[in-house]
Scaffold this motif. Structure first.
Motif, short mmCIF file in Angstrom:
data_model
loop_
_atom_site.label_atom_id
_atom_site.label_comp_id
_atom_site.label_asym_id
_atom_site.label_seq_id
_atom_site.Cartn_x
_atom_site.Cartn_y
_atom_site.Cartn_z
N ARG A 237 0.83 -1.21 0.00
CA ARG A 237 0.00 0.00 0.00
C ARG A 237 0.86 1.26 0.00
NH1 ARG A 237 -5.23 -0.39 3.45
NH2 ARG A 237 -5.68 -1.56 1.53
N PHE A 238 0.59 2.14 -0.97
CA PHE A 238 1.27 3.42 -1.09
C PHE A 238 0.33 4.50 -0.56
CE2 PHE A 238 3.39 0.65 -3.98
CZ PHE A 238 4.70 1.12 -4.12
N TYR A 239 0.72 5.13 0.55
CA TYR A 239 -0.13 6.15 1.17
C TYR A 239 0.12 7.51 0.53
CZ TYR A 239 -1.58 2.89 4.78
OH TYR A 239 -2.12 1.83 5.44
N LEU A 240 -0.97 8.22 0.23
CA LEU A 240 -0.95 9.50 -0.44
C LEU A 240 -1.41 10.62 0.49
CD1 LEU A 240 -2.75 8.18 -3.62
CD2 LEU A 240 -0.33 8.81 -3.54
N ALA A 241 -0.92 11.82 0.23
CA ALA A 241 -1.34 12.97 1.04
C ALA A 241 -1.40 14.23 0.19
CB ALA A 241 -0.38 13.18 2.21
#
Length: 241
Positions: A237-241
């Protein structure tokens, strides 16, 4: 948020995803186990060697399967390989083995690179199948000294081997004594440290990292908004902000 390296279709996907990130509707992007598997498929088969007291040890990695561990945040690779030990052009040991490696994913925002850290060999396991072969020390001596084998075998193993190993009889004798037991597992256990060292050398040369591509819209998005990466719910999982 348009990229000159992407097609019109992919730029449209990128713009939609970017808007969803801005609206708080998209907070992460998942790479499935199958997607990760497709990235490593082209790496097999490959071969590497490891040092033994006499002869040559060779590992031919036939295939590998990606695994994901949510609890420990580890990406694993379970490999099937053939192990062969050759002395004086004679195969004295062969076996199929399964070895399991694992690493921890980490993302560096500054370089926009995904690293796989803390490489570990978790297990090297013997597969008992029809491929397995082991030759004992008596076979080796009879193969190398067919005419005088009886007199050699009547003496000490070290004395016999001194003729073959030319000054390294202590090391060679200790090594070949492993074959007297006829235990495939004992020989594999002996070689585990050398195989582990060879695996680490092989992988460190390849560098376990991936700089985000400008040709993939998902990677372009993460390069712009990526925060971190970890194993979650059987995906990367690649977390985005």
């Amino acid at each position: 948020m348009i990229s000159s390296t992407l097609s019109l279709k992919d730029n449209c996907k990128l713009i939609v995803a970017w808007c969803m990130v801005k609206l708080g509707k998209l907070t992460y992007d998942d790479f499935s186990q199958q997607e990760l598997q497709s990235l490593v498929e082209s790496s097999f088969p490959y071969t590497f060697t490891f040092e033994i007291p006499i002869g040559t040890g060779t590992v031919n990695v036939l295939e590998g399967r990606v695994t994901l561990d949510n609890v420990t945040n580890r990406i694993g690779l379970q490999c099937l390989a053939s192990l062969n030990i050759v002395v004086a052009s004679n195969t004295i040991y062969r076996a199929h083995v399964i070895f399991a490696l694992s690493t921890t994913p980490n993302y560096d925002r500054e370089t926009k690179t995904v690293f796989l850290n803390q490489l570990r060999t978790d297990a090297i396991t013997l597969v008992n199948d029809d491929y397995a072969l082991i030759k004992d020390t008596h076979y080796l001596l009879s193969r190398f000294f067919p005419r005088s084998v009886n007199s050699l075998l009547s003496g000490s193993l070290k004395s016999a081997l001194s003729l073959f190993t030319a000054g390294t009889s202590d090391m060679a004798a200790d090594y070949l004594k492993l074959y007297l037991s006829g235990s495939k597992q004992a020989i594999l256990d002996y070689h585990k440290p050398q195989i582990d060292a060879a695996i680490r050398k092989q992988i460190s040369e390849d560098k376990l990292c991936h700089q985000l591509s400008k040709d993939q819209w998902r990677e372009v998005l993460f390069a712009k908004h990526g925060e971190s990466v970890r194993v979650e719910e059987n995906v990367l999982r690649f977390y985005l902000a």
